[in-house]
Write an enzyme that holds these catalytic residues in place. Structure first.
Site, PDB file in Angstrom:
ATOM      1  CB  CYS A 264     -47.626   4.123  46.974  1.00  0.00           C
ATOM      2  SG  CYS A 264     -47.482   4.789  45.155  1.00  0.00           S
TER       3      CYS A 264
HETATM    4  N1  LIG Z   1     -46.102   8.067  41.959  1.00  0.00           N
HETATM    5  C1  LIG Z   1     -45.728   6.884  42.111  1.00  0.00           C
HETATM    6  O1  LIG Z   1     -44.459   6.810  42.792  1.00  0.00           O
HETATM    7  C2  LIG Z   1     -46.313   5.569  41.951  1.00  0.00           C
HETATM    8  C3  LIG Z   1     -45.667   4.204  42.176  1.00  0.00           C
HETATM    9  C4  LIG Z   1     -46.470   3.210  42.139  1.00  0.00           C
HETATM   10  C5  LIG Z   1     -47.720   3.136  41.612  1.00  0.00           C
HETATM   11  N2  LIG Z   1     -48.229   4.396  41.498  1.00  0.00           N
HETATM   12  C6  LIG Z   1     -49.783   4.360  41.247  1.00  0.00           C
HETATM   13  O2  LIG Z   1     -49.812   5.036  39.777  1.00  0.00           O
HETATM   14  C7  LIG Z   1     -51.113   5.773  39.487  1.00  0.00           C
HETATM   15  C8  LIG Z   1     -50.857   6.975  39.181  1.00  0.00           C
HETATM   16  O3  LIG Z   1     -49.929   7.685  39.953  1.00  0.00           O
HETATM   17  P1  LIG Z   1     -48.930   8.808  39.637  1.00  0.00           P
HETATM   18  O4  LIG Z   1     -48.071   9.177  40.544  1.00  0.00           O
HETATM   19  O5  LIG Z   1     -48.623   8.673  38.045  1.00  0.00           O
HETATM   20  O6  LIG Z   1     -50.138  10.016  39.420  1.00  0.00           O
HETATM   21  P2  LIG Z   1     -50.061  11.333  38.859  1.00  0.00           P
HETATM   22  O7  LIG Z   1     -51.407  12.152  39.735  1.00  0.00           O
HETATM   23  O8  LIG Z   1     -48.774  11.930  38.871  1.00  0.00           O
HETATM   24  O9  LIG Z   1     -50.526  11.237  37.160  1.00  0.00           O
HETATM   25  C9  LIG Z   1     -51.943  10.896  36.961  1.00  0.00           C
HETATM   26  C10 LIG Z   1     -52.272  11.582  35.521  1.00  0.00           C
HETATM   27  O10 LIG Z   1     -53.322  11.190  35.172  1.00  0.00           O
HETATM   28  C11 LIG Z   1     -54.037  12.298  34.572  1.00  0.00           C
HETATM   29  N3  LIG Z   1     -55.405  11.804  34.483  1.00  0.00           N
HETATM   30  C12 LIG Z   1     -56.356  11.797  35.532  1.00  0.00           C
HETATM   31  N4  LIG Z   1     -57.683  11.332  34.974  1.00  0.00           N
HETATM   32  C13 LIG Z   1     -57.511  10.855  33.701  1.00  0.00           C
HETATM   33  C14 LIG Z   1     -58.105  10.513  32.650  1.00  0.00           C
HETATM   34  N5  LIG Z   1     -59.749  10.357  32.967  1.00  0.00           N
HETATM   35  N6  LIG Z   1     -57.781  10.084  31.349  1.00  0.00           N
HETATM   36  C15 LIG Z   1     -56.543  10.643  31.275  1.00  0.00           C
HETATM   37  N7  LIG Z   1     -55.612  11.071  32.136  1.00  0.00           N
HETATM   38  C16 LIG Z   1     -56.057  11.303  33.398  1.00  0.00           C
HETATM   39  C17 LIG Z   1     -53.781  13.361  35.503  1.00  0.00           C
HETATM   40  O11 LIG Z   1     -54.073  14.506  34.876  1.00  0.00           O
HETATM   41  C18 LIG Z   1     -52.302  12.974  36.052  1.00  0.00           C
HETATM   42  O12 LIG Z   1     -51.460  13.815  34.653  1.00  0.00           O
HETATM   43  C19 LIG Z   1     -51.766   5.553  40.896  1.00  0.00           C
HETATM   44  O13 LIG Z   1     -52.627   4.384  41.216  1.00  0.00           O
HETATM   45  C20 LIG Z   1     -50.457   5.370  41.948  1.00  0.00           C
HETATM   46  O14 LIG Z   1     -51.136   4.620  43.052  1.00  0.00           O
HETATM   47  C21 LIG Z   1     -47.758   5.621  41.824  1.00  0.00           C
END
Ligand SMILES: NC(=O)c1ccc[n+]([C@@H]2O[C@H](COP(=O)([O-])OP(=O)(O)OC[C@H]3O[C@@H](n4cnc5c(N)ncnc54)[C@H](O)[C@@H]3O)[C@@H](O)[C@H]2O)c1
Length: 429
Positions: A264
């Protein structure tokens, strides 16, 4: 039944797309609140594991997965999106090499949903992104389905490793592309979290998330700058922060470190600076904070170099033990962790680097750091003694800092982890 009625009766099926660090905790949230949840991911390994009842995220142990097994199914078959009444999107939003937002995951997801969208479905984007994404990118794609649907944005506020706040207690900001959409999304989250904050548009909700992260990014850059300034004056930034934190109003402490990490704070601010260019606006605070934070691994190296110089040593040819690969303490997420940059800089200078992190048996594969030679080792007295210096990048709680200081030749501490062990061997960086 309307979507609100389905939610009220706990009969709505919740679909979660993207089962990562954000998506899986959301699955847990809705499943434990009594909803049937369908999880979608393009990664077959994740689906297979979940179907076997195995988790891959520290905050959701297998035992917890078991608790909602009956209400949860994971699949890579996107035609099953039809079964969901509400679809929540948590796919990645990274940057391209040149810091442009990479919306390919959001676009691909919009296409998948568009294929199966049915009348009355609620779609909510949670991925962090620039204001306008829901309306300008998601909506045109979903409109192609030619059905009446609801669309909203609600940012995720997950804080990995935080034991005090779970996603059930954290207020949820919700903005819709219209009032109907906002109300439906507010009903969905209202059924699972303690408080919902409705805002007038999805653009406000998208911007609120960016403000939260930019606020952190800029303030971390500020303390990083002050750390370097005070160090020249022989003043300890950590003591300064502790003293300033006694002010009961108008001060919130931020802490310096070896550089930004995670999915993030290092990335999201650049989503706004990119969008701002469309309006001929330069986001100078964001750019300056980015410059400062990116310099931090170089500063760590400079502090190590200084300490070596005083001992008549050089970085080239030295053996360094790096402690901590996750981007912050007590978590298992290595994304954007400054540890990799520190290792790269050390190796470029000719150090032989070994590293340790309780969550990683091997160096995790990182897109930009495939060339690193460093291997992981067990953390033993022998390894500590064999290293010319130990660099603490992540201050995991399980580390025994007095033992580390006792056995190390030199400790470069980027987190004030050794605060209880005053020693001439410890150099703050
Ligand atoms: N990790 C954090 O602490 C956090 C906190 C707040 C916001 N976010 C936001 O949340 C979002 C996700 O982050 P995350 O940390 O969970 O990412 P992540 O990489 O852990 O998980 C994302 C998942 O999406 C899957 N994916 C990718 N493309 C896809 C598709 N077309 N269809 C279905 N699945 C698909 C991936 O295989 C993966 O499992 C981002 O925008 C991030 O900025 C993350």
């Amino acid at each position: 039944m309307t979507i609100e009625q389905l939610i009220k009766a706990r009969k709505a099926v919740v679909g979660v797309i993207g089962l990562g660090y954000v998506g899986l905790p959301l699955v847990r949230l809705f499943a434990l609140k009594g909803f049937r949840v369908l999880g979608f991911d393009i990664d077959p390994a994740k689906i297979e594991k979940l179907r076997k009842g195995e988790s891959y995220i520290k905050s959701i142990p297998d035992s917890l997965l078991k608790k909602f097994k009956k209400r949860f199914d994971a699949t890579a078959d996107f035609s099953r999106l039809k079964e969901a009444d509400a679809i929540i999107i948590c796919v990645p939003t990274p940057l391209y090499e040149d810091s442009r937002p990479d919306l390919s995951y959001i676009r691909a997801t919009a296409v998948s949903i568009g294929k199966y969208l049915r009348k009355g479905q609620l779609v909510v984007l949670e991925s962090t992104t620039y204001p306008g994404t829901t309306r300008e990118i998601m909506k045109p794609e979903l409109d192609k389905a030619g059905v009446d649907y609801l669309l909203a944005f609600s940012p995720e506020r997950e804080d990995p490793g935080n034991k005090h706040w779970t996603n059930a207690d954290i207020p949820k900001v919700v903005g819709g592309i219209d009032e109907r959409s906002r109300k439906a999304a507010a009903a969905l989250y209202g059924s699972a979290v303690a408080k919902v904050v409705e805002v007038s548009s999805c653009e406000v909700a998208e911007s609120a998330k960016l403000l939260e992260n930019i606020y952190r990014c800029v303030n971390i850059a500020l303390v990083n700058e002050l750390k370097m300034c005070f160090e020249k004056m022989g003043i300890d930034i950590w003591e300064v922060i502790a003293a300033a934190s006694t002010k009961p109003f108008c001060f919130q402490p931020f802490f310096p470190g070896p550089g930004l990490g995670g999915h993030c704070i290092p990335l999201d601010p650049f989503y706004l600076s990119w969008k701002a260019k469309e309006y001929q606006f330069a986001t100078r605070f964001i750019d300056l904070a980015g410059e400062l934070n990116v310099q931090m691994p170089f500063y760590v190296l400079a502090r190590l170099e200084q300490a070596f110089k005083a001992k008549g040593k050089a970085i080239g040819g030295s053996k360094i033990l790096v402690l901590g690969l996750a981007y912050k303490k007590d978590i298992d997420d290595p994304r954007e962790s400054p540890a990799f940059k520190v290792i790269e800089l050390l190796e470029q200078k000719g150090s032989a680097v070994v590293c340790h992190d309780p969550s990683f048996k091997k160096l995790p594969p990182m897109r930009h750091y495939k060339h690193l030679k460093a291997k992981t080792v067990e953390l033993t007295e022998k390894e500590l003694k064999a290293a010319d210096a130990v660099v603490i990048v992540t201050d995991h709680t399980v580390y025994d800092y007095p033992w580390i200081v006792k056995n190390a030749n030199l400790v470069v501490d980027t987190r004030n982890a050794c605060k209880q062990v005053p020693s001439e061997k410890v150099v703050k960086a």
